[in-house]
Design a protein around this motif. Structure first.
Motif, PDB file in Angstrom:
ATOM      1  N   GLY A  15      68.572 -17.528 -84.677  1.00  0.00           N
ATOM      2  CA  GLY A  15      68.939 -17.825 -86.053  1.00  0.00           C
ATOM      3  C   GLY A  15      67.740 -17.946 -86.973  1.00  0.00           C
ATOM      4  N   SER A  16      68.026 -18.314 -88.213  1.00  0.00           N
ATOM      5  CA  SER A  16      66.980 -18.401 -89.236  1.00  0.00           C
ATOM      6  C   SER A  16      67.093 -19.708 -90.011  1.00  0.00           C
ATOM      7  CB  SER A  16      67.099 -17.241 -90.232  1.00  0.00           C
ATOM      8  OG  SER A  16      66.928 -15.995 -89.595  1.00  0.00           O
ATOM      9  N   LEU A  17      65.972 -20.134 -90.524  1.00  0.00           N
ATOM     10  CA  LEU A  17      65.908 -21.275 -91.442  1.00  0.00           C
ATOM     11  C   LEU A  17      64.808 -20.993 -92.452  1.00  0.00           C
ATOM     12  CD1 LEU A  17      66.074 -24.445 -89.125  1.00  0.00           C
ATOM     13  CD2 LEU A  17      67.778 -23.776 -90.823  1.00  0.00           C
ATOM     14  N   ARG A  18      64.947 -21.551 -93.632  1.00  0.00           N
ATOM     15  CA  ARG A  18      63.866 -21.482 -94.610  1.00  0.00           C
ATOM     16  C   ARG A  18      63.467 -22.899 -94.976  1.00  0.00           C
ATOM     17  NH1 ARG A  18      63.444 -19.073-100.753  1.00  0.00           N
ATOM     18  NH2 ARG A  18      64.716 -20.915-101.203  1.00  0.00           N
ATOM     19  N   LEU A  19      62.243 -23.222 -94.705  1.00  0.00           N
ATOM     20  CA  LEU A  19      61.705 -24.521 -95.064  1.00  0.00           C
ATOM     21  C   LEU A  19      61.055 -24.447 -96.442  1.00  0.00           C
ATOM     22  CD1 LEU A  19      60.004 -25.611 -91.713  1.00  0.00           C
ATOM     23  CD2 LEU A  19      62.401 -25.817 -92.416  1.00  0.00           C
ATOM     24  N   SER A  20      61.160 -25.542 -97.163  1.00  0.00           N
ATOM     25  CA  SER A  20      60.520 -25.643 -98.469  1.00  0.00           C
ATOM     26  C   SER A  20      59.463 -26.722 -98.424  1.00  0.00           C
ATOM     27  CB  SER A  20      61.543 -25.982 -99.546  1.00  0.00           C
ATOM     28  OG  SER A  20      62.509 -24.962 -99.670  1.00  0.00           O
ATOM     29  N   CYS A  21      58.463 -26.558 -99.248  1.00  0.00           N
ATOM     30  CA  CYS A  21      57.370 -27.517 -99.330  1.00  0.00           C
ATOM     31  C   CYS A  21      57.136 -27.777-100.809  1.00  0.00           C
ATOM     32  CB  CYS A  21      56.130 -26.944 -98.660  1.00  0.00           C
ATOM     33  SG  CYS A  21      54.644 -27.963 -98.794  1.00  0.00           S
ATOM     34  N   ALA A  22      57.548 -28.932-101.266  1.00  0.00           N
ATOM     35  CA  ALA A  22      57.462 -29.249-102.680  1.00  0.00           C
ATOM     36  C   ALA A  22      56.395 -30.311-102.918  1.00  0.00           C
ATOM     37  CB  ALA A  22      58.812 -29.741-103.180  1.00  0.00           C
ATOM     38  N   ALA A  23      55.701 -30.144-104.018  1.00  0.00           N
ATOM     39  CA  ALA A  23      54.662 -31.103-104.388  1.00  0.00           C
ATOM     40  C   ALA A  23      55.228 -32.137-105.348  1.00  0.00           C
ATOM     41  CB  ALA A  23      53.494 -30.379-105.041  1.00  0.00           C
ATOM     42  N   SER A  24      54.827 -33.367-105.138  1.00  0.00           N
ATOM     43  CA  SER A  24      55.202 -34.427-106.080  1.00  0.00           C
ATOM     44  C   SER A  24      53.934 -34.958-106.725  1.00  0.00           C
ATOM     45  CB  SER A  24      55.928 -35.554-105.357  1.00  0.00           C
ATOM     46  OG  SER A  24      55.101 -36.136-104.367  1.00  0.00           O
ATOM     47  N   GLY A  25      54.018 -35.242-107.984  1.00  0.00           N
ATOM     48  CA  GLY A  25      52.829 -35.695-108.683  1.00  0.00           C
ATOM     49  C   GLY A  25      52.103 -34.519-109.303  1.00  0.00           C
ATOM     50  N   VAL A  26      50.825 -34.440-109.108  1.00  0.00           N
ATOM     51  CA  VAL A  26      50.020 -33.375-109.699  1.00  0.00           C
ATOM     52  C   VAL A  26      50.297 -32.051-108.990  1.00  0.00           C
ATOM     53  CG1 VAL A  26      47.668 -32.612-110.197  1.00  0.00           C
ATOM     54  CG2 VAL A  26      48.244 -35.044-110.294  1.00  0.00           C
ATOM     55  N   SER A  27      50.206 -30.982-109.709  1.00  0.00           N
ATOM     56  CA  SER A  27      50.469 -29.659-109.145  1.00  0.00           C
ATOM     57  C   SER A  27      49.503 -29.320-108.017  1.00  0.00           C
ATOM     58  CB  SER A  27      50.333 -28.605-110.246  1.00  0.00           C
ATOM     59  OG  SER A  27      50.352 -27.310-109.690  1.00  0.00           O
ATOM     60  N   ALA A  28      50.025 -28.616-107.015  1.00  0.00           N
ATOM     61  CA  ALA A  28      49.197 -28.148-105.903  1.00  0.00           C
ATOM     62  C   ALA A  28      48.937 -26.652-106.024  1.00  0.00           C
ATOM     63  CB  ALA A  28      49.881 -28.465-104.575  1.00  0.00           C
ATOM     64  N   ASP A  29      49.129 -26.109-107.229  1.00  0.00           N
ATOM     65  CA  ASP A  29      49.032 -24.664-107.417  1.00  0.00           C
ATOM     66  C   ASP A  29      47.664 -24.105-107.055  1.00  0.00           C
ATOM     67  OD1 ASP A  29      51.216 -24.131-110.314  1.00  0.00           O
ATOM     68  OD2 ASP A  29      51.603 -24.486-108.192  1.00  0.00           O
ATOM     69  N   ASN A  30      46.633 -24.905-107.178  1.00  0.00           N
ATOM     70  CA  ASN A  30      45.284 -24.389-106.945  1.00  0.00           C
ATOM     71  C   ASN A  30      44.799 -24.622-105.526  1.00  0.00           C
ATOM     72  OD1 ASN A  30      44.979 -23.503-109.620  1.00  0.00           O
ATOM     73  ND2 ASN A  30      44.419 -25.564-110.284  1.00  0.00           N
ATOM     74  N   ASP A  31      45.682 -25.079-104.665  1.00  0.00           N
ATOM     75  CA  ASP A  31      45.292 -25.395-103.294  1.00  0.00           C
ATOM     76  C   ASP A  31      45.962 -24.470-102.303  1.00  0.00           C
ATOM     77  OD1 ASP A  31      45.763 -28.733-104.336  1.00  0.00           O
ATOM     78  OD2 ASP A  31      43.825 -27.752-104.047  1.00  0.00           O
ATOM     79  N   PRO A  32      45.224 -24.072-101.274  1.00  0.00           N
ATOM     80  CA  PRO A  32      45.902 -23.427-100.146  1.00  0.00           C
ATOM     81  C   PRO A  32      46.873 -24.434 -99.518  1.00  0.00           C
ATOM     82  CG  PRO A  32      43.524 -23.158 -99.998  1.00  0.00           C
ATOM     83  CD  PRO A  32      43.776 -24.167-101.061  1.00  0.00           C
ATOM     84  N   ILE A  33      47.937 -23.921 -98.918  1.00  0.00           N
ATOM     85  CA  ILE A  33      48.915 -24.786 -98.281  1.00  0.00           C
ATOM     86  C   ILE A  33      49.088 -24.349 -96.831  1.00  0.00           C
ATOM     87  CG2 ILE A  33      51.341 -25.477 -98.222  1.00  0.00           C
ATOM     88  CD1 ILE A  33      51.349 -25.289-101.260  1.00  0.00           C
ATOM     89  N   ALA A  34      49.055 -25.326 -95.945  1.00  0.00           N
ATOM     90  CA  ALA A  34      49.194 -25.059 -94.516  1.00  0.00           C
ATOM     91  C   ALA A  34      50.479 -25.674 -93.985  1.00  0.00           C
ATOM     92  CB  ALA A  34      47.991 -25.615 -93.763  1.00  0.00           C
ATOM     93  N   TRP A  35      51.039 -25.011 -93.002  1.00  0.00           N
ATOM     94  CA  TRP A  35      52.206 -25.525 -92.284  1.00  0.00           C
ATOM     95  C   TRP A  35      51.773 -25.887 -90.861  1.00  0.00           C
ATOM     96  CZ3 TRP A  35      57.082 -26.368 -94.198  1.00  0.00           C
ATOM     97  CH2 TRP A  35      57.384 -25.816 -95.449  1.00  0.00           C
ATOM     98  N   PHE A  36      52.289 -27.021 -90.399  1.00  0.00           N
ATOM     99  CA  PHE A  36      52.009 -27.497 -89.053  1.00  0.00           C
ATOM    100  C   PHE A  36      53.334 -27.845 -88.380  1.00  0.00           C
ATOM    101  CE2 PHE A  36      47.500 -28.077 -89.848  1.00  0.00           C
ATOM    102  CZ  PHE A  36      47.447 -28.314 -91.209  1.00  0.00           C
TER     103      PHE A  36
END
Length: 123
Positions: A15-36
């Motif tokens: 099967g499939s799933l889509r995980l979301s990663c949302a930022a709260s507070g200041v934007s994380a637009d300028n940062d790389p994002i890692a999944w663990f």
């Protein structure tokens, strides 16, 4: 800025799933994002990483060709599309800001991991 992963659940093998990663507070637009992920009794492992611009991505060998990482800056959100899920993908999944993406996925975590989201794949 803390990132919060969501979208986990129970799914059958294949099967499939889509995980979301949302930022709260200041934007994380300028940062790389890692999944663990961390399975019971196992060490945390890097799954994927996406550059700040979204143009460069890295995957663990165990998920390459099955998982796809992306980000939507307009929504301040990153995603992890997981297809062809296997029981060994069962784990708590986390996302975090990092300072750099690396092919090894051994990347520093900026801030904390947050609560994570449980993914359970049944056989």
């Amino acid at each position: 800025v803390q990132l919060q992963a969501s979208g986990g659940g129970l799914v059958q093998s294949g099967g499939s799933l889509r995980l979301s990663c949302a930022a709260s507070g200041v934007s994380a637009d300028n940062d790389p994002i890692a999944w663990f992920r961390q399975a019971p009794g196992k060490e945390r492992e890097g799954v994927s990483c996406i550059s700040s611009g979204g143009g460069t991505t890295y995957y663990a060998a165990s998920v390459r060709d099955r998982f796809t990482v992306s980000r939507d800056k307009s929504k301040n959100t990153a995603y992890l599309q997981m297809n062809s899920l296997k029981p060994e993908d069962t784990a708590v999944y986390y996302c975090a800001r990092t300072t750099v993406c690396r092919n090894s996925l051994r990347v520093p975590i900026v801030g904390s991991l947050g609560q994570g989201t449980q993914v359970t794949v049944s056989s």
